[in-house]
Design an enzyme around this catalytic site. Sequence first.
Site, PDB file in Angstrom:
ATOM      1  CG  HIS A 354      -1.962  -1.005   1.256  1.00 11.80           C
ATOM      2  ND1 HIS A 354      -3.210  -0.828   0.712  1.00 11.80           N
ATOM      3  CD2 HIS A 354      -1.942  -2.264   1.750  1.00 11.80           C
ATOM      4  CE1 HIS A 354      -3.928  -1.933   0.892  1.00 11.80           C
ATOM      5  NE2 HIS A 354      -3.171  -2.824   1.515  1.00 11.80           N
ATOM      6  CE  LYS A 535      -6.950  13.754   0.297  1.00 11.61           C
ATOM      7  NZ  LYS A 535      -7.013  12.501  -0.453  1.00 11.61           N
ATOM      8  NE  ARG A 536      -4.176  10.052  10.309  1.00 16.96           N
ATOM      9  CZ  ARG A 536      -3.803   9.116  11.188  1.00 16.96           C
ATOM     10  NH1 ARG A 536      -4.559   8.059  11.383  1.00 16.96           N
ATOM     11  NH2 ARG A 536      -2.703   9.246  11.892  1.00 16.96           N
ATOM     12  CE  LYS A 541      -2.807  10.780   3.188  1.00 20.54           C
ATOM     13  NZ  LYS A 541      -3.423   9.876   2.196  1.00 20.54           N
ATOM     14  CB  THR A 643     -10.336   4.456  -1.145  1.00 17.28           C
ATOM     15  OG1 THR A 643      -9.828   4.840   0.137  1.00 17.28           O
ATOM     16  CG2 THR A 643      -9.611   3.211  -1.626  1.00 17.28           C
ATOM     17  CE  LYS A 647     -14.298   5.393   0.639  1.00 18.37           C
ATOM     18  NZ  LYS A 647     -13.455   5.419   1.851  1.00 18.37           N
TER      19      LYS A 647
HETATM   20  C1  F58 Z   1      -3.151   3.751   2.153  1.00 23.41           C
HETATM   21  N1  F58 Z   1      -2.183   3.380   3.148  1.00 23.41           N
HETATM   22  C2  F58 Z   1      -2.527   4.500   0.999  1.00 23.41           C
HETATM   23  N2  F58 Z   1      -1.548   3.010   5.322  1.00 23.41           N
HETATM   24  O1  F58 Z   1      -1.835   5.644   1.479  1.00 23.41           O
HETATM   25  C3  F58 Z   1      -3.633   4.916   0.039  1.00 23.41           C
HETATM   26  O2  F58 Z   1      -3.095   5.543  -1.084  1.00 23.41           O
HETATM   27  C4  F58 Z   1      -4.431   3.683  -0.375  1.00 23.41           C
HETATM   28  O3  F58 Z   1      -5.553   4.051  -1.113  1.00 23.41           O
HETATM   29  C5  F58 Z   1      -4.887   2.901   0.840  1.00 23.41           C
HETATM   30  O4  F58 Z   1      -3.788   2.581   1.661  1.00 23.41           O
HETATM   31  C6  F58 Z   1      -5.577   1.612   0.457  1.00 23.41           C
HETATM   32  O5  F58 Z   1      -4.798   0.896  -0.446  1.00 23.41           O
HETATM   33  C7  F58 Z   1      -2.509   3.446   4.464  1.00 23.41           C
HETATM   34  O6  F58 Z   1      -3.609   3.831   4.824  1.00 23.41           O
HETATM   35  C8  F58 Z   1      -1.646   3.003   6.676  1.00 23.41           C
HETATM   36  O7  F58 Z   1      -2.534   3.587   7.244  1.00 23.41           O
HETATM   37  C9  F58 Z   1      -0.571   2.221   7.440  1.00 23.41           C
HETATM   38  C10 F58 Z   1      -0.961   2.012   8.890  1.00 23.41           C
HETATM   39  C11 F58 Z   1       0.137   1.299   9.669  1.00 23.41           C
HETATM   40  C12 F58 Z   1       1.497   1.962   9.548  1.00 23.41           C
HETATM   41  C13 F58 Z   1       1.874   2.208   8.120  1.00 23.41           C
HETATM   42  C14 F58 Z   1       0.782   2.900   7.316  1.00 23.41           C
END
Ligand code: F58
Length: 798
Positions: A354, A535-536, A541, A643, A647
């Site tokens: 991811h 978003k976070r 971002k 994602t 939406k």
């Molecule tokens: C997200 N990753 C990607 N990681 O940033 C986003 O582009 C993608 O759409 C999504 O995954 C789904 O594929 C993400 O959310 C985390 O939150 C991890 C949590 C644990 C530590 C490392 C990052």
Amino acid sequence: MKDTHLPTVQVLRDEIEHHLTYSMGKDARHASVYDWRMALSLAIRDRVVAPWFAATRKTWETGAKRVYYLSMEFLIGRMLEDAAINLGIRDTCREALEALGLDYEAVVENEPDAALGNGGLGRLAACYMESMASLGCPGYGYGIRYEHGLFKQKFEAGRQVELPEDWLRQRHPWEFERPESVYEIGFKGTVEMVDGRAVWTPGETVLAEACDMPIVGWEGKWANTLRLWSAKPTEQFDLARFNHGDYAAAAEPEALARTLSRVLYPDDTTYAGKELRLKQEFFLTSAALQDILRRHLAAELALEDLPDHVAIQMNDTHPAIAGPELVRLLMDVHGMEFEAAIDITVKCLGYTNHTLLPEALERWATYLMGTVLPRHMQIIEKIDSWHRAAHPGRPDYVGIVKHQEVRMGELAFITAHKVNGVSALHTELIRENLFPQLNRLHPGRIINQTNGITPRRWLRMANPALSHLITETIGAGWEADLDRLRALEPYIEDAGFLDQFMAAKRVNKEHLAHWIAQNQGITVSPDAMFDVQIKRLHEYKRQLLNILQTIGEWHEMRDNPQADYQPRVKIFGGKAAPGYVAAKQIIRLIKDVAEVINNDPAIGDRLKIVYPANYNVSMAERLIPAADLSEQISTAGKEASGTGNMKFALNGALTIGTLDGANVEIREQVGAENFFLFGLTAPEVTARREDPEHARHAILESQMLQDVLQMIAEGRFSPEEPGRYHDLVHTMWNSDYFLVASDFEAYRAAQKEVDAAFANRASWAKMAALNTARMGFFSSDRAIAGYMRDIWETRSAL
Ligand code: F58
């Protein structure tokens, strides 16, 4: 299997009252909204049980292959309405509550979000669970039942403050405890060789106890299980110590064991590198694998045949200890030879990547791995040398263990038969930049599965107004066949349809405006453009780019108050990781700028900034249907997929975005003319960074950016502390790793195009409707069908 006997309002009402009396022990005259919500949830849950049992039975009877989705995060949000919609009883629920004199919305709103995840990765897992159930793919989700989910965010004087989240303070009506499903999980200790076999004697053990949540699919045709593990002590409460008056010590083993499932790590990009996190990862993985093998053996199947019956998906590298753990269980517990064990393991495992961000790639110090999981460290070395021997062409710098670190990405790659990225661009970058050598050694192992979102939650549930219009226009059933939205296309020449489309948007905007007034004390007009970035918080971002452009807009309005502006409401939402100082500064800047602009009488209604605290799944459900413009403006090459972007477009918002992640494919689907593109491409980003002075050069080329940075540096938005943003401005001039300055003018120009387009409401309506009509591809049903075909090699059991 479909339950054709949908309840009448009267029947459901009786069931709710029954649960209020006998499950909640409450008299209707004294029942709170919470009591009613619980009673309704339990009444709905009862109706999930039949399809759930039927699905389980059918899977056993047919010997169907099961999919196991291992994830440290499941960001499921609220469950009540989701279940009601999939069972086809949402309206009945509403009417039953109304018949009882209750407000349906208030009851639904009473449910806390289950926030067992950080962001996109966790939410994706939740959408995928729902799609697996809707497609009838037999499967389990395995995760951790965190006592505390993602922290709650509040703002104090514009600063983020974190509060603990405690969703389990109230009873969670959707779960079933399974105290009989319990496994021992070991840590530390020693490994000895006895008769040529390794014997690991852990120094610490805890128990993993299961808790099941049924996940029901569309029309209640199938239901799967989300199994979450809680940590429990192996040794019971120490009564002897208690009797000696040592109360704290008596409770110690219990408290220690429970810390394992106590809290979700709140970092969304940087991995923590902490012992507790490694233990959590192993806790989840080992419990899941023991459960999988127990189920396989209970069906009297041979372990050699495991890959025919079991597909295990690793959601990022967090459960990547699955490779070594499965090898260990097969060898040390079941007596298999290494070659046979690794062969079975690779055939069972799949790995989804991811992220490409280097700070997010998990690497555990070998001393830590060797201490916490000594037997696994041996097996990891063994897998590494097995792989090296099998691939004499493997360069020296490639491998799992390098520089006293275990690289979990390489481990996951080597122990999986398929590795997938989450958008076309991201997958290309995985092949070229992340694993180029391993890709050469294993051609065809890396494949793409572009992310998706469930249309049940993100359109049908979140946007009733638009959903009704769609059903009226193209007929029922699009929820399970989202490509059918294409049938809306001919209607975009129909002025009546477009009016209704915009009327639906208008209703959502009015609801949101009302909510903003109530919750933020800010008046916004539903006539204004709702421009949303949720978003976070992360530098890549680029919420900073958005707020700098907003300041620029304000600056222009003040200089030239007579010009014709499209009124806008800039809406932000998102949490920063607690230790992420730069992200927290950006939040504070947005809050400070909002204070100034929202109170500037010269601006009035033309520009407002809203940043409600504690963005979560249910807030997303409120904001997305009301958005006109979706901000997807990451530095190209950094957002694996996104994602949220899907939406918004599905709900008829237009995107302003870079060629990053799934934006690329969204633009292909909806048409370039219905998407506001700007900014450097991924290769241009790389080239641009070659110039060490890129930031300075870009700033010197933009008078507006100079003015904006100057205002911030002078303390225009922080008069009580003029130096508050000196570091931020200094970083902009001197490093600007995420190329905010280099993309600033292009972004501004794209925003001008947005203004011009919004000024023509008729053509805007067409573009918006075309976005909805062409987003069918991004259903998580399509994504899951792809995983089933290309990775899991399994079929629907429906
Ligand atoms: C997200 N990753 C990607 N990681 O940033 C986003 O582009 C993608 O759409 C999504 O995954 C789904 O594929 C993400 O959310 C985390 O939150 C991890 C949590 C644990 C530590 C490392 C990052």
